[in-house]
Design a protein around this motif. Structure first.
Motif, PDB file in Angstrom:
ATOM      1  N   GLN A 139      49.614  55.082  21.268  1.00 49.27           N
ATOM      2  CA  GLN A 139      50.711  55.830  20.655  1.00 49.27           C
ATOM      3  C   GLN A 139      50.699  57.230  21.272  1.00 49.27           C
ATOM      4  OE1 GLN A 139      51.713  55.674  16.187  1.00 49.27           O
ATOM      5  NE2 GLN A 139      50.392  57.470  16.378  1.00 49.27           N
ATOM      6  N   THR A 140      51.802  57.592  21.940  1.00 50.08           N
ATOM      7  CA  THR A 140      51.780  58.812  22.743  1.00 50.08           C
ATOM      8  C   THR A 140      51.880  60.102  21.936  1.00 50.08           C
ATOM      9  OG1 THR A 140      54.184  58.677  23.092  1.00 50.08           O
ATOM     10  CG2 THR A 140      52.755  57.626  24.746  1.00 50.08           C
ATOM     11  N   VAL A 141      52.319  60.027  20.684  1.00 54.20           N
ATOM     12  CA  VAL A 141      52.457  61.248  19.895  1.00 54.20           C
ATOM     13  C   VAL A 141      51.112  61.927  19.680  1.00 54.20           C
ATOM     14  CG1 VAL A 141      52.299  60.070  17.646  1.00 54.20           C
ATOM     15  CG2 VAL A 141      53.535  62.255  17.838  1.00 54.20           C
ATOM     16  N   ASP A 142      50.044  61.090  19.592  1.00 52.71           N
ATOM     17  CA  ASP A 142      48.722  61.671  19.431  1.00 52.71           C
ATOM     18  C   ASP A 142      47.686  61.058  20.375  1.00 52.71           C
ATOM     19  OD1 ASP A 142      48.572  59.183  18.297  1.00 52.71           O
ATOM     20  OD2 ASP A 142      47.971  59.868  16.305  1.00 52.71           O
ATOM     21  N   ASN A 143      48.180  60.239  21.310  1.00 49.45           N
ATOM     22  CA  ASN A 143      47.320  59.590  22.303  1.00 49.45           C
ATOM     23  C   ASN A 143      46.136  58.857  21.672  1.00 49.45           C
ATOM     24  OD1 ASN A 143      48.792  60.242  24.660  1.00 49.45           O
ATOM     25  ND2 ASN A 143      47.919  62.303  24.680  1.00 49.45           N
ATOM     26  N   THR A 144      46.456  57.986  20.739  1.00 53.86           N
ATOM     27  CA  THR A 144      45.441  57.138  20.114  1.00 53.86           C
ATOM     28  C   THR A 144      45.820  55.670  20.290  1.00 53.86           C
ATOM     29  OG1 THR A 144      46.583  57.230  17.975  1.00 53.86           O
ATOM     30  CG2 THR A 144      44.826  58.847  18.366  1.00 53.86           C
ATOM     31  N   VAL A 145      44.802  54.809  20.386  1.00 59.71           N
ATOM     32  CA  VAL A 145      45.048  53.372  20.475  1.00 59.71           C
ATOM     33  C   VAL A 145      45.346  52.855  19.072  1.00 59.71           C
ATOM     34  CG1 VAL A 145      44.042  51.129  21.027  1.00 59.71           C
ATOM     35  CG2 VAL A 145      43.575  53.092  22.494  1.00 59.71           C
ATOM     36  N   VAL A 146      46.530  52.297  18.889  1.00 58.77           N
ATOM     37  CA  VAL A 146      46.946  51.845  17.567  1.00 58.77           C
ATOM     38  C   VAL A 146      46.710  50.353  17.352  1.00 58.77           C
ATOM     39  CG1 VAL A 146      48.606  53.693  17.191  1.00 58.77           C
ATOM     40  CG2 VAL A 146      49.340  51.608  18.381  1.00 58.77           C
ATOM     41  N   THR A 147      46.598  49.597  18.437  1.00 61.53           N
ATOM     42  CA  THR A 147      46.285  48.180  18.307  1.00 61.53           C
ATOM     43  C   THR A 147      45.836  47.633  19.659  1.00 61.53           C
ATOM     44  OG1 THR A 147      47.057  46.059  17.395  1.00 61.53           O
ATOM     45  CG2 THR A 147      48.565  47.221  18.837  1.00 61.53           C
ATOM     46  N   THR A 148      45.204  46.468  19.612  1.00 61.89           N
ATOM     47  CA  THR A 148      44.772  45.779  20.823  1.00 61.89           C
ATOM     48  C   THR A 148      45.242  44.334  20.733  1.00 61.89           C
ATOM     49  OG1 THR A 148      42.823  47.200  21.011  1.00 61.89           O
ATOM     50  CG2 THR A 148      42.796  45.143  22.251  1.00 61.89           C
ATOM     51  N   VAL A 149      45.879  43.854  21.793  1.00 64.39           N
ATOM     52  CA  VAL A 149      46.472  42.513  21.805  1.00 64.39           C
ATOM     53  C   VAL A 149      45.683  41.629  22.773  1.00 64.39           C
ATOM     54  CG1 VAL A 149      48.585  41.179  22.147  1.00 64.39           C
ATOM     55  CG2 VAL A 149      48.720  43.589  21.413  1.00 64.39           C
ATOM     56  N   GLY A 150      45.184  40.504  22.289  1.00 64.41           N
ATOM     57  CA  GLY A 150      44.487  39.573  23.161  1.00 64.41           C
ATOM     58  C   GLY A 150      45.461  38.836  24.064  1.00 64.41           C
ATOM     59  N   VAL A 151      45.095  38.709  25.352  1.00 67.62           N
ATOM     60  CA  VAL A 151      45.972  38.020  26.307  1.00 67.62           C
ATOM     61  C   VAL A 151      45.147  37.003  27.101  1.00 67.62           C
ATOM     62  CG1 VAL A 151      47.691  39.857  26.456  1.00 67.62           C
ATOM     63  CG2 VAL A 151      45.674  39.941  27.938  1.00 67.62           C
ATOM     64  N   GLY A 152      45.617  36.639  28.297  1.00 65.03           N
ATOM     65  CA  GLY A 152      44.939  35.640  29.107  1.00 65.03           C
ATOM     66  C   GLY A 152      43.788  36.206  29.918  1.00 65.03           C
ATOM     67  N   THR A 153      43.251  35.377  30.813  1.00 64.04           N
ATOM     68  CA  THR A 153      42.079  35.735  31.589  1.00 64.04           C
ATOM     69  C   THR A 153      42.407  36.737  32.704  1.00 64.04           C
ATOM     70  OG1 THR A 153      41.194  33.516  31.205  1.00 64.04           O
ATOM     71  CG2 THR A 153      40.170  34.808  32.958  1.00 64.04           C
ATOM     72  N   PHE A 154      41.633  37.806  32.744  1.00 66.47           N
ATOM     73  CA  PHE A 154      41.738  38.846  33.758  1.00 66.47           C
ATOM     74  C   PHE A 154      43.165  39.389  33.892  1.00 66.47           C
ATOM     75  CE2 PHE A 154      40.789  41.114  37.678  1.00 66.47           C
ATOM     76  CZ  PHE A 154      39.461  41.456  37.493  1.00 66.47           C
ATOM     77  N   PRO A 155      43.671  40.035  32.848  1.00 67.03           N
ATOM     78  CA  PRO A 155      45.023  40.611  32.920  1.00 67.03           C
ATOM     79  C   PRO A 155      45.057  41.821  33.844  1.00 67.03           C
ATOM     80  CG  PRO A 155      43.934  41.294  30.909  1.00 67.03           C
ATOM     81  CD  PRO A 155      43.015  40.307  31.562  1.00 67.03           C
ATOM     82  N   ILE A 156      46.093  41.877  34.667  1.00 60.85           N
ATOM     83  CA  ILE A 156      46.206  42.967  35.645  1.00 60.85           C
ATOM     84  C   ILE A 156      47.528  43.715  35.503  1.00 60.85           C
ATOM     85  CG2 ILE A 156      46.340  43.528  38.093  1.00 60.85           C
ATOM     86  CD1 ILE A 156      43.580  42.863  37.310  1.00 60.85           C
ATOM     87  N   GLY A 157      48.630  43.085  35.888  1.00 64.26           N
ATOM     88  CA  GLY A 157      49.926  43.753  35.895  1.00 64.26           C
ATOM     89  C   GLY A 157      50.547  43.803  34.511  1.00 64.26           C
ATOM     90  N   VAL A 158      51.375  44.823  34.286  1.00 67.75           N
ATOM     91  CA  VAL A 158      52.078  44.956  33.009  1.00 67.75           C
ATOM     92  C   VAL A 158      53.420  45.642  33.253  1.00 67.75           C
ATOM     93  CG1 VAL A 158      50.850  47.114  32.522  1.00 67.75           C
ATOM     94  CG2 VAL A 158      51.931  45.862  30.640  1.00 67.75           C
ATOM     95  N   ALA A 159      54.455  45.145  32.587  1.00 66.97           N
ATOM     96  CA  ALA A 159      55.790  45.734  32.690  1.00 66.97           C
ATOM     97  C   ALA A 159      56.505  45.595  31.357  1.00 66.97           C
ATOM     98  CB  ALA A 159      56.600  45.049  33.790  1.00 66.97           C
ATOM     99  N   VAL A 160      57.331  46.575  31.026  1.00 66.25           N
ATOM    100  CA  VAL A 160      58.090  46.590  29.780  1.00 66.25           C
ATOM    101  C   VAL A 160      59.562  46.360  30.090  1.00 66.25           C
ATOM    102  CG1 VAL A 160      58.593  47.890  27.670  1.00 66.25           C
ATOM    103  CG2 VAL A 160      56.451  48.299  28.898  1.00 66.25           C
ATOM    104  N   THR A 161      60.238  45.577  29.272  1.00 63.68           N
ATOM    105  CA  THR A 161      61.669  45.346  29.466  1.00 63.68           C
ATOM    106  C   THR A 161      62.442  46.642  29.211  1.00 63.68           C
ATOM    107  OG1 THR A 161      61.895  44.595  27.167  1.00 63.68           O
ATOM    108  CG2 THR A 161      61.539  42.904  28.862  1.00 63.68           C
TER     109      THR A 161
END
Length: 354
Positions: A139-161
């Motif tokens: 969360q950028t307003v205070d630069n804190t991690v608000v949640t963690t989402v489990g994904v697949g093996t060795f995640p690398i790339g990420v993009a937002v719509t």
């Protein structure tokens, strides 16, 4: 701008050319361009730094010291912040782009790699490659991690719509893409793609996602309406890595880390129409907001190649290399190379994200 004759008929092809090569730090990986187009930011893994490039002169105007082995970089939509993933100290450095100083450091998961900012600038998504594979949501307003989402093996790339509703994550070790719904940060589906998916980018209209598959030299095309693979582009080189889409959605640029080139895909038919030689082991690409230039990090050469994008209309071709462009990776994916072999330098095994 250069104006010349180039054949007859609307949409005649014109060759893209490398117009500049910029020396940066050691082992450059992730690259992002500011939304106003005047700065490009390059993560230098071995130097623990970020090079700040003036896109008007294509020179490095500042160098920012960040965390240990920086890989990915993304810029906020307003251009005020750059977020850098530091693989070896499990953190994200937050850079104030007006002063080019680190103003905060956020602890995330194990071996963070790819990073992307939502279009409204409220959240940052970071892939954590090892340990429990996951995505940290900052969360950028205070630069804190608000949640963690489990994904697949060795995640690398990420993009937002572009509408901020979904996040696409490449799972390099599982040959899949995880789709996260941002309203509640839950996984809604997993899409099978090619072998070793690394880079990922979403078209500006949000209808398609392009995924670079490093192990089979292809690009998977996902239709977001049903989250299904509707096409596979072949001939993109030896090892597809970083991926970027032009603002008008007409072309996709793919770094071929194994072929020292960038492949250009025409999205109308999803075919490779051009291959551009660049530096050694190109890892990531960023397209400027107007689509005039493409910035490519060459990990083995410690350089950035600047590609001028040419367009034709009827019998006239416009070489846009002399125009100042810009670009934002704020809502797109940025990632980097890490690990052993030709995709890495120092440190543990890794791969590439976009």
């Amino acid at each position: 701008m250069v104006l010349g004759m180039a054949g007859i008929g609307a949409g005649a092809a014109a060759a893209d050319t490398v117009i500049d090569t910029i020396p940066v730090g050691e082992f450059p990986n992730g690259v992002a361009v500011s939304p106003f187009g005047f700065r490009a930011y390059v993560a230098n893994a071995v130097d623990d730094s970020v090079s700040v490039i003036d896109t008007v002169t294509n020179t490095v105007v500042d160098t920012v010291t960040v965390g240990d082995f920086p890989l990915g970089v993304a810029v906020s939509p307003d251009g005020s912040r750059a977020y850098v993933t530091n693989r070896d100290d499990d953190s994200v450095s937050v850079i104030n782009t007006f002063t080019n100083t680190v103003v905060d450091t956020v602890t995330v998961g194990d071996d963070p790699f790819g990073v992307a900012v939502t279009p409204d600038g409220s959240h940052v998504y970071v892939t954590n490659t090892t340990g429990a594979p996951s995505v940290s949501v900052i969360q950028t307003v205070d630069n804190t991690v608000v949640t963690t989402v489990g994904v697949g093996t060795f995640p690398i790339g990420v993009a937002v719509t572009p509408d901020g509703s979904h996040v696409y994550v490449t799972n390099t070790g599982g040959d899949t893409v995880t789709v996260i719904q941002t309203v509640d940060n839950t996984v809604v589906t997993t899409v099978g793609v090619g072998n070793g998916p690394l880079g990922v980018a979403v078209t500006r209209d949000g209808s398609r996602v392009y995924v670079g598959n490093n192990d089979d030299g292809t690009v998977s095309v996902i239709e977001t309406a049903g989250n299904t693979v509707v096409d596979t582009v072949v001939g993109v080189g030896v090892g597809a890595a970083g991926v970027a889409v032009t603002p008008d959605g007409s072309r996709v640029y793919v770094a071929d880390v194994g072929g020292d080139a960038v492949s250009v895909i025409e999205t109308a038919g999803n075919t490779v129409i051009e291959t551009i030689p660049v530096g050694g082991a190109p890892s990531f690409v960023a397209v400027t907001p107007l689509g005039f230039r493409v910035y490519v990090t060459n990990s083995d050469d410690d350089t950035v190649s600047v590609i001028a994008v040419e367009r034709c209309s009827g019998s006239l071709c416009f070489a846009t290399g002399s125009l100042v462009g810009g670009g934002s990776a704020g809502s797109g994916g940025t990632g980097s190379l890490a690990g052993g072999g030709s995709l890495a330098g120092a440190g543990s095994a890794g791969s590439v994200g976009s």
